[in-house]
Design an enzyme around this catalytic site. Structure first.
Site, PDB file in Angstrom:
ATOM      1  N   GLY A  66       0.813  -1.203   0.000  1.00  0.00           N
ATOM      2  CA  GLY A  66       0.000   0.000   0.000  1.00  0.00           C
ATOM      3  C   GLY A  66       0.845   1.251   0.000  1.00  0.00           C
ATOM      4  N   THR A  99       1.509   3.083   2.557  1.00  0.00           N
ATOM      5  CA  THR A  99       2.237   3.241   3.808  1.00  0.00           C
ATOM      6  C   THR A  99       2.947   1.969   4.247  1.00  0.00           C
ATOM      7  OG1 THR A  99       0.617   4.896   4.524  1.00  0.00           O
ATOM      8  CG2 THR A  99       2.042   3.955   6.227  1.00  0.00           C
ATOM      9  N   GLY A 144      -8.279   0.962  -8.436  1.00  0.00           N
ATOM     10  CA  GLY A 144      -7.140   0.438  -7.689  1.00  0.00           C
ATOM     11  C   GLY A 144      -7.252  -1.048  -7.451  1.00  0.00           C
ATOM     12  N   ASP A 165      -6.265  -2.786  -5.049  1.00  0.00           N
ATOM     13  CA  ASP A 165      -6.677  -3.120  -3.693  1.00  0.00           C
ATOM     14  C   ASP A 165      -8.196  -3.122  -3.566  1.00  0.00           C
ATOM     15  OD1 ASP A 165      -6.674  -0.372  -4.132  1.00  0.00           O
ATOM     16  OD2 ASP A 165      -6.068   0.132  -2.085  1.00  0.00           O
ATOM     17  N   THR A 173      -4.377   5.951   3.316  1.00  0.00           N
ATOM     18  CA  THR A 173      -4.068   7.328   2.949  1.00  0.00           C
ATOM     19  C   THR A 173      -5.339   8.031   2.509  1.00  0.00           C
ATOM     20  OG1 THR A 173      -1.846   6.691   2.268  1.00  0.00           O
ATOM     21  CG2 THR A 173      -2.680   8.784   1.440  1.00  0.00           C
TER      22      THR A 173
END
Length: 248
Positions: free
Chosen positions: A9, A11, A100, A102, A125
């Site tokens: 991801g 982060t 995305g 994800d 985020t």
């Protein structure tokens, strides 16, 4: 055959072994901003395994770095990509690459569970919201800054406003609480409005599933919600079972 799943991801990198029952095993999360990120990742992995499946929403340079680490540990790596239709799910986006991966994998995971319509909320985020009906049809979604990103943006424009601190309350009596209440409140309201809109669209209230690194702070505001911390990895396992998994 030993298989590992990786969710990269903005982060953190989350990874887990794929178990015999087709689900992710214990999940390890490593922040990739840390100077020792690659060393920690290498240390956490078996010295050798067969296949790595990676889903990434990170910048290409970071994705390449992770693929290079994985290449030293396994004989084959694949990179998950969003598709128009897979495993009973049909996405709303005309251009799959704009959704995305994800979010796509979260949809795969929810449909595979067969529990009916769901509103998927990812808190990282950004906050991402996606509606999936019981037939596997994706009705689209919404994207907004997460409370953390809101705080960072405010601090960037007004450095005297703190990045962290404060508690959510209906009407705050100091700046820290006002910031926490405003930023969290914006996210809470967005999800609640999305849930109302989803109910109108599908004819009943869908289940609410929440995942992502910032989920814990918001979950208490939605008693009906169910946490799904490994949702993307579960979706990656579904994707890996398909015939579309190709080498990275």
């Amino acid at each position: 055959m030993s298989v590992w799943l990786f969710d990269l991801g903005n982060t953190r990198l989350k990874c887990a072994p794929l178990q015999a029952d087709g689900r992710p095993g214990p999940v390890l999360a490593v922040p990739h901003a840390d100077a020792d990120f690659e060393a920690r990742l290498a240390q956490a992995l078996p010295s050798q395994f067969d296949v790595a499946h990676l889903a990434s929403v990170a910048p290409p340079a970071l994705t390449v770095r992770v693929l290079q680490v994985l290449g030293r540990h396994c004989t084959r790596t694949t990179l998950a990509r969003t598709q128009h239709a897979l495993a009973g799910v049909r996405i709303a986006y005309a251009e799959p690459r704009r959704l995305g991966v994800d979010r796509f994998l979260g949809l795969l995971a929810m449909h595979a569970e067969g529990e009916g319509a769901a509103l998927l909320v990812g808190v990282g985020t950004a906050i991402t919201i996606d509606l999936l009906d019981a037939t596997g049809t994706h009705h689209g979604g919404r994207i907004a800054p997460s409370p953390t990103l809101m705080r960072e943006a405010l601090h960037g424009r007004a450095p005297h406003l703190p990045l962290q601190g404060g508690h959510y309350t209906a009407f705050a009596c100091d700046t820290d609480d006002a910031l926490a209440s405003g930023c969290e409140g914006a996210a809470i309201a967005l999800v609640e409005q999305s849930l109302r809109d989803a109910t109108t669209l599908v004819g009943h209230t869908p289940q609410l599933r929440v995942h992502g690194g910032g989920a814990a702070a918001l979950l208490p505001h939605w008693p009906q919600a169910r946490p799904a911390p490994d949702l993307v990895l579960r979706g990656l396992a579904v994707w890996a079972r398909s015939e579309t998994a190709v080498d990275a």
